[in-house]
Design a protein around this motif. Sequence first.
Motif, PDB file in Angstrom:
ATOM      1  N   GLY A  54      -3.513   5.308 -17.253  1.00 34.03           N
ATOM      2  CA  GLY A  54      -3.526   4.905 -15.846  1.00 34.03           C
ATOM      3  C   GLY A  54      -3.680   6.088 -14.910  1.00 34.03           C
ATOM      4  O   GLY A  54      -4.372   5.997 -13.884  1.00 34.03           O
ATOM      5  N   TYR A  55      -3.044   7.205 -15.251  1.00 34.62           N
ATOM      6  CA  TYR A  55      -3.170   8.419 -14.431  1.00 34.62           C
ATOM      7  C   TYR A  55      -4.619   8.901 -14.405  1.00 34.62           C
ATOM      8  O   TYR A  55      -5.149   9.263 -13.349  1.00 34.62           O
ATOM      9  CB  TYR A  55      -2.255   9.502 -14.987  1.00 34.62           C
ATOM     10  N   VAL A  56      -5.261   8.907 -15.566  1.00 35.81           N
ATOM     11  CA  VAL A  56      -6.649   9.356 -15.629  1.00 35.81           C
ATOM     12  C   VAL A  56      -7.551   8.419 -14.829  1.00 35.81           C
ATOM     13  O   VAL A  56      -8.407   8.861 -14.059  1.00 35.81           O
ATOM     14  CB  VAL A  56      -7.113   9.438 -17.098  1.00 35.81           C
ATOM     15  N   VAL A  57      -7.351   7.118 -14.993  1.00 38.02           N
ATOM     16  CA  VAL A  57      -8.203   6.144 -14.294  1.00 38.02           C
ATOM     17  C   VAL A  57      -8.061   6.287 -12.779  1.00 38.02           C
ATOM     18  O   VAL A  57      -9.043   6.170 -12.042  1.00 38.02           O
ATOM     19  CB  VAL A  57      -7.838   4.716 -14.738  1.00 38.02           C
ATOM     20  N   SER A  58      -6.848   6.553 -12.313  1.00 37.43           N
ATOM     21  CA  SER A  58      -6.615   6.606 -10.863  1.00 37.43           C
ATOM     22  C   SER A  58      -6.839   7.984 -10.258  1.00 37.43           C
ATOM     23  O   SER A  58      -6.985   8.101  -9.044  1.00 37.43           O
ATOM     24  CB  SER A  58      -5.183   6.153 -10.555  1.00 37.43           C
ATOM     25  N   ARG A 103      -3.344  -1.314 -19.433  1.00 38.67           N
ATOM     26  CA  ARG A 103      -3.496  -2.118 -18.221  1.00 38.67           C
ATOM     27  C   ARG A 103      -2.246  -2.029 -17.361  1.00 38.67           C
ATOM     28  O   ARG A 103      -2.318  -1.953 -16.130  1.00 38.67           O
ATOM     29  CB  ARG A 103      -3.782  -3.586 -18.572  1.00 38.67           C
ATOM     30  N   ALA A 104      -1.079  -2.058 -17.993  1.00 36.69           N
ATOM     31  CA  ALA A 104       0.168  -1.928 -17.235  1.00 36.69           C
ATOM     32  C   ALA A 104       0.249  -0.555 -16.572  1.00 36.69           C
ATOM     33  O   ALA A 104       0.655  -0.433 -15.408  1.00 36.69           O
ATOM     34  CB  ALA A 104       1.366  -2.146 -18.158  1.00 36.69           C
ATOM     35  N   GLY A 105      -0.147   0.506 -17.306  1.00 41.20           N
ATOM     36  CA  GLY A 105      -0.127   1.851 -16.738  1.00 41.20           C
ATOM     37  C   GLY A 105      -1.114   2.020 -15.604  1.00 41.20           C
ATOM     38  O   GLY A 105      -0.809   2.649 -14.583  1.00 41.20           O
ATOM     39  N   THR A 106      -2.303   1.453 -15.758  1.00 39.84           N
ATOM     40  CA  THR A 106      -3.309   1.549 -14.697  1.00 39.84           C
ATOM     41  C   THR A 106      -2.854   0.826 -13.441  1.00 39.84           C
ATOM     42  O   THR A 106      -3.004   1.329 -12.319  1.00 39.84           O
ATOM     43  CB  THR A 106      -4.645   0.964 -15.197  1.00 39.84           C
ATOM     44  N   SER A 107      -2.292  -0.362 -13.613  1.00 37.03           N
ATOM     45  CA  SER A 107      -1.805  -1.121 -12.462  1.00 37.03           C
ATOM     46  C   SER A 107      -0.731  -0.350 -11.712  1.00 37.03           C
ATOM     47  O   SER A 107      -0.716  -0.308 -10.476  1.00 37.03           O
ATOM     48  CB  SER A 107      -1.253  -2.476 -12.927  1.00 37.03           C
ATOM     49  N   ALA A 108       0.179   0.298 -12.455  1.00 37.72           N
ATOM     50  CA  ALA A 108       1.263   1.053 -11.814  1.00 37.72           C
ATOM     51  C   ALA A 108       0.735   2.301 -11.111  1.00 37.72           C
ATOM     52  O   ALA A 108       1.127   2.612  -9.979  1.00 37.72           O
ATOM     53  CB  ALA A 108       2.312   1.430 -12.858  1.00 37.72           C
ATOM     54  N   MET A 109      -0.144   3.043 -11.766  1.00 36.50           N
ATOM     55  CA  MET A 109      -0.643   4.294 -11.195  1.00 36.50           C
ATOM     56  C   MET A 109      -1.540   4.054  -9.985  1.00 36.50           C
ATOM     57  O   MET A 109      -1.598   4.879  -9.065  1.00 36.50           O
ATOM     58  CB  MET A 109      -1.399   5.086 -12.265  1.00 36.50           C
ATOM     59  N   MET A 110      -2.234   2.941  -9.959  1.00 34.94           N
ATOM     60  CA  MET A 110      -3.067   2.627  -8.807  1.00 34.94           C
ATOM     61  C   MET A 110      -2.217   2.425  -7.549  1.00 34.94           C
ATOM     62  O   MET A 110      -2.698   2.616  -6.429  1.00 34.94           O
ATOM     63  CB  MET A 110      -3.891   1.368  -9.088  1.00 34.94           C
ATOM     64  N   GLN A 111      -0.972   2.029  -7.728  1.00 33.73           N
ATOM     65  CA  GLN A 111      -0.097   1.788  -6.593  1.00 33.73           C
ATOM     66  C   GLN A 111       0.664   3.035  -6.166  1.00 33.73           C
ATOM     67  O   GLN A 111       1.376   3.006  -5.166  1.00 33.73           O
ATOM     68  CB  GLN A 111       0.906   0.681  -6.955  1.00 33.73           C
ATOM     69  N   LEU A 112       0.527   4.129  -6.904  1.00 36.14           N
ATOM     70  CA  LEU A 112       1.227   5.374  -6.588  1.00 36.14           C
ATOM     71  C   LEU A 112       0.321   6.274  -5.762  1.00 36.14           C
ATOM     72  O   LEU A 112      -0.758   6.672  -6.213  1.00 36.14           O
ATOM     73  CB  LEU A 112       1.654   6.089  -7.875  1.00 36.14           C
TER      74      LEU A 112
END
Length: 611
Positions: A425-429, A494-503
């Motif tokens: 998620g960090y990489v995606v965001s 998917r859970a990590g991406t969703s969380a990191m997108m909101q940070l």
Amino acid sequence: MLTDVERSTPQMAPERKTMSWRHRTMISLRHPATILGAILIAIFGYLIVAPVVSMLLGAFQVGFGDDTRIGQSAGSLTTYYIERVFTSGVSDIIFYEPLRNTVVLSLAAIVTSLALGVPVAWLLARTDLPGRRWFSTALIVPYMLPAWTFALAWTTIFKNRRIGGAPGWLETLGFTPPDWIAYGPLPILVIFTMHFIPFVILLVTNAMKNLPDDLTEAGQVLGVPAAIRIRRIVLPLLTPAILSASTLIFAKALGEFGVAYVLGTPANFSVLSTTLYQSIQTQQPGVAAVIAAVMVALGALSVYVDVRFLREMKRFATVSGRGLRGQAQRLGRRKWVAFSGVVALFTTSVVLPLGVLVLSTVMRIPGRFEWSNFTLDYWLGQNLPTVGFSEGILVNPKTWEAAWNTIWMVGVAAVAAGVLGMLVGYVVSRAPARWVGTTLRSVTFMPYLVPGIAFAVACLSLFAVQRGPIPALYGTAILLVIVMIADEMPFASRAGTSAMMQLGRDPEEAAQTLGAGWFTRMRLIVFPIQRNALASAILLPFVSGVQGLSLVIILATPGTQLLTTLSMTLVDNGYTHAANGVVVLICVIALLGTWLARTLFRADLSSGIGS
């Protein structure tokens, strides 16, 4: 010597743009998120993509031991396995009949699960149903239990001596169930329905909450009957959520092994997953590779349908700036009828299966409800007449060895999957190069396209022998942990991406301004802020791993026995009391882990699935 004006002439502009592009590229490549993304792509490429490719190649290469039969040297290209599966005299037995059974069961499970799950989701989300908050949690408990928990409970009640070899409860009480009730497609469909209803509730309830009241109220003002309002207004708005639930059910049913094995094998009713398992057991890896490839294609097709239709259904947007009041509809006289129906669903999907399993472990003779028939020997006894498992469940070293293997292997895999999911998620965001995040998301999503037992075959084809510096891992705990991590990455990422997108970037940039390095920022800022999201990303892999059978049934060995494989071994030996007791332990571990995660970290199972 050039003047300043000459240096800025139009002829120099393309060169400046080129240098600017190169400069931006170099900065992008040096960004920590880009470097991390490249490392993760390499890791998951080997753990996820390479096994699938190896499996697909196995369908076209002569396997060791088949060279004499095929008449070609091992490793050479061949179409023998393709022809055996699709065009030989046994094709209908090993492929076409199991394929028909799989597709029909999966589609029927979608219809029955939606028919029951959507009305329940409406009751929980849009009405004044008594106890709806409690039921919102209680009705997803079947997801936390192994699907074949229901299958074992079913056989305990309905099996007969004609096929099962031992009487069930009903037969002991004087009623012999017909074969089509005891085993075969009907009980499998019933079990699938009970197990998949929570998916429908989880995915449809949130969509129900977002339905705007003004549309249905407008129809009511115009005198449109309730049935037509539901058919013409409500259901079209719920189409994306219903379609997502349908594709998820299809993908899950496609790879479900335990239910079909317990209820289908005695009646010679086979599906693709059981045929795949039998191919491995009979030393036919080439045939298994072809069948697994078909399962992968079906899984990919279901996801393609999901993505394609959801892309076209953005017109069904339900969140707007007005009309979203979310008022609970009063059920009036129907309140207690609806309440009774929900209680009946909870009883049949949770209370009854667990109650049957627990009672079956304390009865000497199944179905005889007399005090003299109850005993704790199957839990605490010694010298029982079950060869190879002669101690009670709680005092048997095999139980504790399997329990320890389950807890530490699944625990390590769940934590690793959760952490890796947050990093994805960090990489995606954060990665400046979009292709890095896009590639990583695609790679980590691939196991979702591959049913668990097919992915196990893929990993077996890659790790069964030494390849370069990587030793043969078959029979080791390392292989099981690696496979569990890879298999859970679609949900964890998917859970990590969703969380990191909101940070937001502000906390990390402030620390970077103060001189904090990347590791320090991740350790002291990013992960602490996302601790609840991390707990949710760990919870789903843990629950899934504890109850998972399809993934590990092929890879586990006597030295790496898990509770799930131990239970299935006991089923094969006919030790019903011990098998049911082990399943009860699995359910306790899964439910306890879920409760601790929710209590300590406010982890939400639905957020993992919804992501």
